[in-house]
Scaffold this active site. Structure first.
Site, PDB file in Angstrom:
ATOM      1  CB  CYS A 284       5.259  -1.486  -1.396  1.00  0.00           C
ATOM      2  SG  CYS A 284       6.946  -1.936  -1.876  1.00  0.00           S
ATOM      3  CG  HIS A 368       4.956   0.900  -5.839  1.00  0.00           C
ATOM      4  ND1 HIS A 368       5.079   2.020  -5.041  1.00  0.00           N
ATOM      5  CD2 HIS A 368       5.862   0.009  -5.372  1.00  0.00           C
ATOM      6  CE1 HIS A 368       6.019   1.814  -4.137  1.00  0.00           C
ATOM      7  NE2 HIS A 368       6.513   0.598  -4.325  1.00  0.00           N
ATOM      8  CD  GLU A 370       2.379   4.008  -6.130  1.00  0.00           C
ATOM      9  OE1 GLU A 370       3.619   3.936  -6.173  1.00  0.00           O
ATOM     10  OE2 GLU A 370       1.668   3.105  -5.639  1.00  0.00           O
TER      11      GLU A 370
END
Length: 393
Positions: A284, A368, A370
């Protein structure tokens, strides 16, 4: 924009945009007012993780899903790994009233939790109309306010919104980063055990230094889950400080604000790390400052990408991954210099979502991986990066 009529009739919350538009409803959470950039998030779950994601600093989050708050809040699902006293989102906007929570993991109700964190909430507004406005006009500056007595100076709030400088040119990472280094040893979520502690001191575990521009906890969890030893350093750490930690690899984390502003201190350090041959992986904001360090440019997006259902194409495999996104700036794909390969692209608007440096272990993604909240299609990037470090050891 039409507003929904609140019940009861007293308007205790209000959103005033810089163009003078007013949306009234029911205030909740903290009383007072806050100025920020209005965005919308399309995720149907994970509101706690979204509201504690440091990348939302300076923003007022509108949820397109109407029912928010029904699973409550707990102490485990916080995503701000840095100072817990610093809130991420400045305000939050809902369609429906928040009901009592019903979930076995719930420890607090959402309104009380928002109040304790100083976040102003507003419910009972036409979030569909507000979302359409953002789509057509871009993310406006606005002021959200909550007064139990329903007293608002609309003209003053509109002037405050017009006077706010916004996120362009703003370095917010230095405000949200950890004040001191720390090690992270918590792995991924387990249904029966919760977030389990991982032994990251085992032989052969690569040492990853994470530069904290506003890192999410689940990035750290995923790295630890891959049997990496994780050390988190402040955003303004020098090249010498980073190298003194003897990293096998460095992760440039997510974070809020303008990457060009954060890049004033981050880019020179990143360039030194690249020259030294240190393996790098950016996420990001980390992706954006890495791109700047490699010679590319970043641009402010009109509406940004915020949600847990974004399709991204992996150009190496040809596969489409559904990913979580949260960013208002993007790397200008036309500015990528020779030797920098585009690896991922958004199928919503063809914006750049990943790069790799030819001939060096340097890469990044805009989304993202995650998640938290979101799908797990991109978890593999952590395994790939850690495996790369193990192979090189």
């Amino acid at each position: 924009m039409n507003r929904s009529q609140p019940t009861p009739t007293l308007d205790t919350g209000i959103l005033v945009l810089a163009n003078g538009a007013v949306l009234r409803g029911r205030g909740l959470g903290a009383a007072g007012s806050a100025v920020g950039e209005v965005c919308f998030n399309t995720a149907m779950t994970g509101y706690q993780e979204i509201l504690t994601d440091p990348s939302y600093a300076g923003q007022l989050v509108t949820f397109t899903f109407p029912h928010i708050g029904n699973v409550g809040v707990n102490n485990d699902d916080m995503e701000n790994a840095g100072p817990q006293s610093v809130s991420a989102a400045r305000g939050v906007i809902f369609r429906a009233s928040v009901t009592s929570p019903s979930n076995y993991r719930s420890q607090f109700d959402l309104p009380g939790w928002l109040n304790r964190r100083g976040i102003i909430g507003l419910s009972g507004v036409d979030t569909r109309a507000l979302t359409n406005f953002v789509r057509e006009q871009g993310m406006p500056h606005g002021v959200i306010a909550h007064d139990p007595a329903g007293r608002f100076d609309v003209e003053a709030l509109a002037a405050q919104a017009r006077g706010w400088k916004g996120l362009e040119g703003a370095d917010l990472a230095s405000d949200l980063t950890t004040p001191a280094p720390f090690d992270h040893q918590t792995g991924a979520w387990d249904l029966t055990k919760g977030y389990r502690r991982v032994d990251t001191n085992q032989a052969g575990a690569p040492h990853i230094v994470v530069i904290d521009y506003g890192v999410k906890e689940n990035i750290l969890r995923q790295l630890a889950q891959c049997d990496a030893r994780v050390t988190v350093l402040p955003a303004t750490s020098s090249y010498e400080t980073i190298m003194a930690a003897k990293p096998d690899g460095v992760v440039l984390s997510n974070g809020p604000g303008d990457p060009a502003a954060t890049g004033t201190y981050a880019v020179p350090v990143i360039r030194l790390l690249i020259d030294a041959g240190v393996p790098l992986f950016g996420i990001c904001l980390g992706h954006q400052v890495l791109a700047i360090a490699l010679g590319a440019k970043t641009v402010k997006m009109a509406q940004g990408h915020h949600g847990a259902n974004h399709p991204v194409k992996n150009l190496a495999t040809g596969k489409v991954e559904i990913v979580s996104m949260n960013h208002g700036f993007a790397v200008d794909r036309d500015s990528l210099p020779d030797g920098v390969e585009e690896t991922h692209v958004s199928l919503f608007d063809n914006t750049n979502c990943g790069i790799a440096l030819t001939g060096k272990p340097v890469s990044s993604v805009q989304h993202h991986p995650e998640a938290s909240p979101g799908p797990q299609d991109s978890f593999y990037v952590f395994t790939q990066f850690v495996s790369q470090l193990k192979t090189a050891a």
